[in-house]
Design a protein around this motif. Structure first.
Motif, PDB file in Angstrom:
ATOM      1  N   MET A   1       0.839  -1.037  -0.087  1.00  0.00           N
ATOM      2  CA  MET A   1       0.118  -0.069   0.013  1.00  0.00           C
ATOM      3  C   MET A   1       0.951   1.247   0.111  1.00  0.00           C
ATOM      4  O   MET A   1       1.809   1.424   0.868  1.00  0.00           O
ATOM      5  N   SER A  28      -1.151   6.455  10.949  1.00  0.00           N
ATOM      6  CA  SER A  28      -1.925   6.858   9.936  1.00  0.00           C
ATOM      7  C   SER A  28      -3.337   7.583  10.800  1.00  0.00           C
ATOM      8  O   SER A  28      -3.430   7.444  12.074  1.00  0.00           O
ATOM      9  N   THR A  30      -7.279   8.768  10.338  1.00  0.00           N
ATOM     10  CA  THR A  30      -8.684   9.033   9.269  1.00  0.00           C
ATOM     11  C   THR A  30      -9.186  10.311   9.817  1.00  0.00           C
ATOM     12  O   THR A  30      -8.520  10.889  10.845  1.00  0.00           O
ATOM     13  N   ASN A 250     -19.817   4.068   7.272  1.00  0.00           N
ATOM     14  CA  ASN A 250     -18.999   2.773   6.693  1.00  0.00           C
ATOM     15  C   ASN A 250     -20.318   1.674   6.724  1.00  0.00           C
ATOM     16  O   ASN A 250     -20.851   1.325   5.617  1.00  0.00           O
ATOM     17  N   ASN A 304      -9.149  -5.119   1.667  1.00  0.00           N
ATOM     18  CA  ASN A 304      -9.266  -3.844   2.010  1.00  0.00           C
ATOM     19  C   ASN A 304     -10.360  -3.087   1.445  1.00  0.00           C
ATOM     20  O   ASN A 304     -10.465  -3.093   0.227  1.00  0.00           O
ATOM     21  N   VAL A 305     -11.130  -2.698   2.228  1.00  0.00           N
ATOM     22  CA  VAL A 305     -12.445  -1.888   1.675  1.00  0.00           C
ATOM     23  C   VAL A 305     -12.331  -0.455   1.675  1.00  0.00           C
ATOM     24  O   VAL A 305     -12.315   0.141   2.893  1.00  0.00           O
ATOM     25  N   SER A 306     -12.495  -0.063   0.631  1.00  0.00           N
ATOM     26  CA  SER A 306     -12.455   1.505   0.700  1.00  0.00           C
ATOM     27  C   SER A 306     -13.570   2.105   0.096  1.00  0.00           C
ATOM     28  O   SER A 306     -14.000   3.234  -0.122  1.00  0.00           O
ATOM     29  N   LYS A 307     -14.552   1.214  -0.513  1.00  0.00           N
ATOM     30  CA  LYS A 307     -15.905   1.431  -0.980  1.00  0.00           C
ATOM     31  C   LYS A 307     -16.906   0.127  -1.114  1.00  0.00           C
ATOM     32  O   LYS A 307     -16.160  -0.990  -0.905  1.00  0.00           O
ATOM     33  N   ARG A 322     -19.988  -3.603   3.115  1.00  0.00           N
ATOM     34  CA  ARG A 322     -19.528  -2.400   3.533  1.00  0.00           C
ATOM     35  C   ARG A 322     -18.163  -2.032   4.487  1.00  0.00           C
ATOM     36  O   ARG A 322     -17.886  -1.043   4.425  1.00  0.00           O
ATOM     37  N   SER A 323     -17.926  -3.163   5.009  1.00  0.00           N
ATOM     38  CA  SER A 323     -16.444  -3.165   5.926  1.00  0.00           C
ATOM     39  C   SER A 323     -16.145  -4.802   5.958  1.00  0.00           C
ATOM     40  O   SER A 323     -17.044  -5.671   5.771  1.00  0.00           O
TER      41      SER A 323
END
Ligand code: THG
Length: 369
Positions: A1, A28, A30, A250, A304-307, A322-323
């Motif tokens: 990543m 990191s 958010t 989410n 890896n969920v980003s959408k 969704r997650s």
């Protein structure tokens, strides 16, 4: 990543703890309520997962902002916004409350604290609840004051939070019941502390109003917490999915209603309590929901969920993930999915494409067992 820096600005607010967590190795962020929320430290996701389940962590969750509603119509306004019956609520108690609009669509899912009959804190998830509250107050001509006070929550989470907090505040803090709160003194300064937090590993949340004292307390917890193997941490993706602690934005948002999200026990339709969207929810309940939030277990080792990711049966879309995360406990990927009627039955086999490969998943209830 790839790792891309976040551009800080006044608009993306820091917290009183930011300089400390940056010295402690935050890796990191958010964003949450227009504020920095730490998302990882130097330990790997799995290392911090086991650490949280065995020891104790201090979390900078100042981004869980408070909407303070006070004044003679405060209770009426708070009740107008939630489908949970607060008529028997008590001072010194927290209530997890879905906030909904006139269509029954979810706006937020705060922890609501009743400070007293005329003063409430709504400890909000990531949406601008304060604007909704102000709009209602103006429209209804309520006698209320609505502000975002200077409150910066520090969470102490994990099984060893109990001996650690007892060492600082004395035996009486262990008498706090789940979702109860009271005031405790640290070196002469008073702090509101609740037995709550966004993990199922046990712990407390300290609602810091006196920043100076809160920072001293932060440092002190690390100093005397050494014997409990204290570490800095943050809300944990694996732990929170396993525990089915849902995340606004989410797992659900304004296009979902509380009955679809399994919040039934916080929906009271059978008495005279007045709230927005009540008639709508009654209709939905009578008709039955048309989609449902569920768990999924997928035979795979990473995600890896980003959408939202499509969930299918025989190539037909029946919902979305969704997650999701790889769970070291279940040794597979687990996730939160919204599934359309009539497919929302447990043990239903579904398809999902991950890394260009079709994988098989099985629907289940949440929390995961
Ligand atoms: N603590 C505080 N504020 C918050 C959160 C928090 N604001 C944002 C976000 N988290 C709100 N969402 C949740 C979701 C679940 C819970 C708390 C806040 C929670 N649920 C328990 C459960 O699901 O078992 C208990 C709910 C109950 O039955 O009363 O704790 O974490 N200050």
């Amino acid at each position: 990543m790839s790792s891309i820096k976040i551009a800080k600005a006044k608009r993306l607010r820091s917290t009183p703890y930011t300089s400390r967590i940056e010295k402690q190795g935050v890796t990191s962020y958010t964003t949450y309520n227009h504020m920095l929320l730490p998302a990882g430290f130097e330990d790997s996701l799995e290392e911090s997962y086991y650490h949280l389940k065995e020891h104790v962590q201090i979390w900078d969750v100042a981004a869980e902002r408070q909407v303070e509603i006070s004044g003679e119509d405060a209770t009426e306004l708070v009740q107008l916004m939630t489908c949970r019956d607060l008529s028997k609520s008590k001072d010194g108690r927290c209530y997890y409350c879905p906030i909904i609009d006139d269509q029954g669509g979810l706006i937020n899912d705060p922890v609501v604290l009743r400070l007293n009959q005329n003063k409430w804190w709504l400890s909000i998830a990531d949406s601008d609840l304060i604007l909704f509250a102000k709009g209602l107050a103006i429209g209804k001509n309520y006698n209320v004051k609505i502000i975002e006070p200077n409150v910066d929550i520090m969470a102490v989470q994990g099984p060893k939070s109990f001996p650690l907090m007892e060492k600082v505040f004395g035996k009486s803090i262990t008498d706090l019941k789940f979702f109860g709160f009271d005031y405790f003194y640290f070196k002469g300064s008073k702090h509101l502390i609740a037995r709550s937090g966004w993990s199922k590993q046990g712990g407390y949340e300290i609602y810091v109003e006196n920043t100076q004292s809160g920072l001293e307390l932060y440092d002190y917890l690390f100093e005397i917490g050494k014997e409990f193997n204290v570490k800095p941490g943050c809300p944990h993706l694996i732990e929170r999915i396993e525990s089915a602690l849902l995340s606004y934005g989410n797992d659900f948002d304004n296009s979902d209603n509380p009955l679809e999200c399994g919040f039934d026990k916080y929906v009271n339709l059978d008495n005279e309590v007045n709230f927005l969207g009540k008639e709508k929810l009654k209709e939905i309940k009578l008709r039955g929901i048309s989609k449902k939030l569920m768990g999924i277990k997928i035979d795979h080792s990473e995600i890896n969920v980003s959408k939202a990711i499509e969930i299918r049966i025989n190539s037909q879309r029946i919902g979305e993930l969704r997650s999701g995360v790889y769970s070291p406990t279940f040794k597979q990927v687990i996730g939160i999915v919204m599934i359309d009627k009539p497919h929302f039955e447990i043990d239903t086999k579904v398809e999902i494409t991950l890394n260009n490969e079709i994988k098989t998943g099985v629907l289940c209830n949440i929390p995961f067992v």
